[in-house]
Write a protein that holds these residues in place. Structure first.
Motif, PDB file in Angstrom:
ATOM      1  N   VAL A  96       0.837  -1.199   0.000  1.00 59.29           N
ATOM      2  CA  VAL A  96       0.000   0.000   0.000  1.00 59.29           C
ATOM      3  C   VAL A  96       0.872   1.249   0.000  1.00 59.29           C
ATOM      4  CG1 VAL A  96      -1.692   1.336   1.306  1.00 59.29           C
ATOM      5  CG2 VAL A  96      -1.962  -1.140   1.092  1.00 59.29           C
ATOM      6  N   ASP A  97       1.921   1.234   0.791  1.00 58.74           N
ATOM      7  CA  ASP A  97       2.834   2.369   0.816  1.00 58.74           C
ATOM      8  C   ASP A  97       3.513   2.586  -0.531  1.00 58.74           C
ATOM      9  OD1 ASP A  97       2.158   2.738   3.405  1.00 58.74           O
ATOM     10  OD2 ASP A  97       4.011   1.963   4.253  1.00 58.74           O
ATOM     11  N   LEU A  98       3.795   1.500  -1.207  1.00 59.30           N
ATOM     12  CA  LEU A  98       4.402   1.607  -2.529  1.00 59.30           C
ATOM     13  C   LEU A  98       3.445   2.321  -3.487  1.00 59.30           C
ATOM     14  CD1 LEU A  98       6.814   0.829  -4.359  1.00 59.30           C
ATOM     15  CD2 LEU A  98       5.534  -1.247  -4.941  1.00 59.30           C
ATOM     16  N   ALA A  99       2.167   1.961  -3.433  1.00 65.27           N
ATOM     17  CA  ALA A  99       1.175   2.613  -4.293  1.00 65.27           C
ATOM     18  C   ALA A  99       1.096   4.098  -4.002  1.00 65.27           C
ATOM     19  CB  ALA A  99      -0.188   1.954  -4.099  1.00 65.27           C
ATOM     20  N   ILE A 100       1.167   4.458  -2.722  1.00 66.11           N
ATOM     21  CA  ILE A 100       1.119   5.869  -2.358  1.00 66.11           C
ATOM     22  C   ILE A 100       2.377   6.585  -2.847  1.00 66.11           C
ATOM     23  CG2 ILE A 100       1.025   7.485  -0.445  1.00 66.11           C
ATOM     24  CD1 ILE A 100      -0.612   5.367   1.079  1.00 66.11           C
ATOM     25  N   ALA A 101       3.518   5.939  -2.688  1.00 68.77           N
ATOM     26  CA  ALA A 101       4.760   6.524  -3.200  1.00 68.77           C
ATOM     27  C   ALA A 101       4.702   6.695  -4.711  1.00 68.77           C
ATOM     28  CB  ALA A 101       5.950   5.655  -2.806  1.00 68.77           C
ATOM     29  N   HIS A 102       4.068   5.738  -5.390  1.00 70.20           N
ATOM     30  CA  HIS A 102       3.905   5.824  -6.847  1.00 70.20           C
ATOM     31  C   HIS A 102       2.793   6.786  -7.243  1.00 70.20           C
ATOM     32  CE1 HIS A 102       5.825   1.602  -7.684  1.00 70.20           C
ATOM     33  NE2 HIS A 102       6.726   2.544  -7.438  1.00 70.20           N
ATOM     34  N   GLN A 103       1.984   7.227  -6.254  1.00 73.21           N
ATOM     35  CA  GLN A 103       0.820   8.066  -6.531  1.00 73.21           C
ATOM     36  C   GLN A 103      -0.100   7.374  -7.547  1.00 73.21           C
ATOM     37  OE1 GLN A 103       0.506  11.925  -5.200  1.00 73.21           O
ATOM     38  NE2 GLN A 103       1.079  10.297  -3.764  1.00 73.21           N
ATOM     39  N   ASP A 104      -0.358   6.100  -7.288  1.00 73.25           N
ATOM     40  CA  ASP A 104      -1.153   5.288  -8.209  1.00 73.25           C
ATOM     41  C   ASP A 104      -2.124   4.429  -7.405  1.00 73.25           C
ATOM     42  OD1 ASP A 104      -2.230   3.647 -10.139  1.00 73.25           O
ATOM     43  OD2 ASP A 104      -0.306   2.818 -10.819  1.00 73.25           O
ATOM     44  N   ALA A 105      -3.401   4.779  -7.448  1.00 73.45           N
ATOM     45  CA  ALA A 105      -4.407   4.058  -6.664  1.00 73.45           C
ATOM     46  C   ALA A 105      -4.728   2.686  -7.229  1.00 73.45           C
ATOM     47  CB  ALA A 105      -5.689   4.891  -6.573  1.00 73.45           C
ATOM     48  N   LEU A 106      -4.192   2.372  -8.395  1.00 70.45           N
ATOM     49  CA  LEU A 106      -4.391   1.049  -8.987  1.00 70.45           C
ATOM     50  C   LEU A 106      -3.056   0.320  -9.160  1.00 70.45           C
ATOM     51  CD1 LEU A 106      -7.125   1.874 -11.663  1.00 70.45           C
ATOM     52  CD2 LEU A 106      -7.441   0.735  -9.461  1.00 70.45           C
ATOM     53  N   ASP A 107      -2.112   0.653  -8.336  1.00 73.59           N
ATOM     54  CA  ASP A 107      -0.796   0.020  -8.393  1.00 73.59           C
ATOM     55  C   ASP A 107      -0.935  -1.492  -8.193  1.00 73.59           C
ATOM     56  OD1 ASP A 107       1.920   0.653  -8.804  1.00 73.59           O
ATOM     57  OD2 ASP A 107       2.358   0.478  -6.665  1.00 73.59           O
ATOM     58  N   LYS A 108      -0.316  -2.259  -9.048  1.00 76.47           N
ATOM     59  CA  LYS A 108      -0.537  -3.706  -9.042  1.00 76.47           C
ATOM     60  C   LYS A 108      -0.046  -4.431  -7.792  1.00 76.47           C
ATOM     61  CE  LYS A 108      -0.853  -4.358 -14.043  1.00 76.47           C
ATOM     62  NZ  LYS A 108      -0.261  -5.039 -15.229  1.00 76.47           N
ATOM     63  N   PRO A 109       1.092  -4.047  -7.204  1.00 68.83           N
ATOM     64  CA  PRO A 109       1.563  -4.819  -6.051  1.00 68.83           C
ATOM     65  C   PRO A 109       0.567  -4.932  -4.899  1.00 68.83           C
ATOM     66  CG  PRO A 109       3.359  -3.534  -6.929  1.00 68.83           C
ATOM     67  CD  PRO A 109       2.132  -3.100  -7.668  1.00 68.83           C
ATOM     68  N   TYR A 110      -0.136  -3.842  -4.555  1.00 59.02           N
ATOM     69  CA  TYR A 110      -1.063  -3.984  -3.426  1.00 59.02           C
ATOM     70  C   TYR A 110      -2.263  -4.845  -3.791  1.00 59.02           C
ATOM     71  CZ  TYR A 110      -4.931  -0.763  -4.657  1.00 59.02           C
ATOM     72  OH  TYR A 110      -6.028  -0.174  -5.220  1.00 59.02           O
ATOM     73  N   LEU A 111      -2.642  -4.845  -5.079  1.00 56.99           N
ATOM     74  CA  LEU A 111      -3.754  -5.686  -5.506  1.00 56.99           C
ATOM     75  C   LEU A 111      -3.397  -7.170  -5.470  1.00 56.99           C
ATOM     76  CD1 LEU A 111      -5.094  -3.485  -8.430  1.00 56.99           C
ATOM     77  CD2 LEU A 111      -6.146  -3.840  -6.181  1.00 56.99           C
ATOM     78  N   PHE A 112      -2.117  -7.458  -5.316  1.00 57.11           N
ATOM     79  CA  PHE A 112      -1.654  -8.837  -5.132  1.00 57.11           C
ATOM     80  C   PHE A 112      -2.067  -9.352  -3.753  1.00 57.11           C
ATOM     81  CE2 PHE A 112       1.559 -12.097  -4.235  1.00 57.11           C
ATOM     82  CZ  PHE A 112       1.666 -12.758  -5.455  1.00 57.11           C
ATOM     83  N   TYR A 113      -2.246  -8.419  -2.798  1.00 59.59           N
ATOM     84  CA  TYR A 113      -2.501  -8.798  -1.405  1.00 59.59           C
ATOM     85  C   TYR A 113      -3.890  -8.422  -0.894  1.00 59.59           C
ATOM     86  CZ  TYR A 113       2.519  -9.624  -1.159  1.00 59.59           C
ATOM     87  OH  TYR A 113       3.793 -10.100  -1.370  1.00 59.59           O
ATOM     88  N   TYR A 114      -4.680  -7.724  -1.687  1.00 59.44           N
ATOM     89  CA  TYR A 114      -6.012  -7.297  -1.271  1.00 59.44           C
ATOM     90  C   TYR A 114      -7.035  -7.682  -2.330  1.00 59.44           C
ATOM     91  CZ  TYR A 114      -3.667  -4.252   2.122  1.00 59.44           C
ATOM     92  OH  TYR A 114      -2.889  -3.764   3.143  1.00 59.44           O
ATOM     93  N   GLU A 115      -8.251  -7.999  -1.878  1.00 60.65           N
ATOM     94  CA  GLU A 115      -9.325  -8.260  -2.815  1.00 60.65           C
ATOM     95  C   GLU A 115     -10.652  -7.832  -2.192  1.00 60.65           C
ATOM     96  OE1 GLU A 115     -10.552 -12.894  -1.874  1.00 60.65           O
ATOM     97  OE2 GLU A 115      -9.155 -12.498  -3.519  1.00 60.65           O
ATOM     98  N   GLY A 116     -11.688  -7.806  -3.031  1.00 65.24           N
ATOM     99  CA  GLY A 116     -13.024  -7.502  -2.547  1.00 65.24           C
ATOM    100  C   GLY A 116     -13.127  -6.132  -1.902  1.00 65.24           C
TER     101      GLY A 116
END
Length: 217
Positions: A96-116
């Motif tokens: 999640v922190d990586l997505a925030i650092a990337h400023q990308d709410a659809l960053d793929k790495p966090y979607l690897f660990y979250y669903e629904g």
């Protein structure tokens, strides 16, 4: 603007409660004494000796800014599945922190660990940072983990977070908003996970309580 926690009340799902005032009052331009738009981002480097390396080979690589650090006080239990939950839990936070650092709410790495609902709520949470052009900096500590792995491939995982040394940094000018430590700096989390066909413990529900008595020092 006060820092938006990665948290929600214990009775509300993440998707319903991630707002810029979730951790207190303030203005979206960062003019208050709060910690800013979110609770995580940046380069949390785990100091935990407890995280186990997963056998899953296609996990996303997570490299975060160097100004943000983690301490995971999550000791190994010797139980393979329990330790896998701890390891995936740590990676989910970093993703999640990586997505925030990337400023990308659809960053793929966090979607690897979250669903629904957890994924939908986390997307909204990250977007708050993007909208405010901010991320966090400083140090986070995670402690008091409790894991219950069930025989049906699901698990519950609760833990505490100390946000007392973590702050929001607005990207323009790298302006940091600092606040003093209070009871609200300590947050209790409760997550529900299930093991997917890749062998990853994925979060599908997460709730939390800021200022939890159980997490106070």
């Amino acid at each position: 603007m006060n820092r938006v926690c990665r948290v929600v009340t214990a009775t509300v799902t993440v998707a319903a409660a991630l707002t810029l005032s979730a951790c207190g009052s303030g203005n979206s331009d960062g003019s208050s004494d709060g910690k800013g738009p979110g609770a995580d981002t940046g380069a949390r480097k785990s100091a935990s000796p407890s995280a186990v390396e997963s056998a899953v080979t296609d996990r996303p690589e997570i490299e975060l800014p160097s100004d943000l650090s983690y301490t995971f006080e999550w000791p190994k239990s010797g139980d393979k599945e329990r330790d896998a939950v701890l390891s995936d839990g740590a990676q989910s936070v970093k993703a999640v922190d990586l997505a925030i650092a990337h400023q990308d709410a659809l960053d793929k790495p966090y979607l690897f660990y979250y669903e629904g609902e957890a994924a939908a709520g986390t997307e909204q949470f990250i977007q708050r940072y993007v909208d405010n052009k901010a991320r966090t900096t400083g140090a986070y500590r995670f402690y008091d983990p409790k894991v219950n792995v069930r025989g049906d491939g699901t698990a519950s995982f609760s833990y505490c977070e100390d946000q007392g040394k973590a702050f929001v940094m607005y990207l323009k000018g790298k302006r940091i908003k600092k606040t003093e430590v209070t009871a609200d700096s300590y947050v209790a989390y409760q997550t529900s996970l299930k093991k997917n066909d890749k062998g990853v413990w994925v979060i599908h529900d997460i709730t939390s309580q800021r200022g939890s008595a159980a997490c106070q020092p």
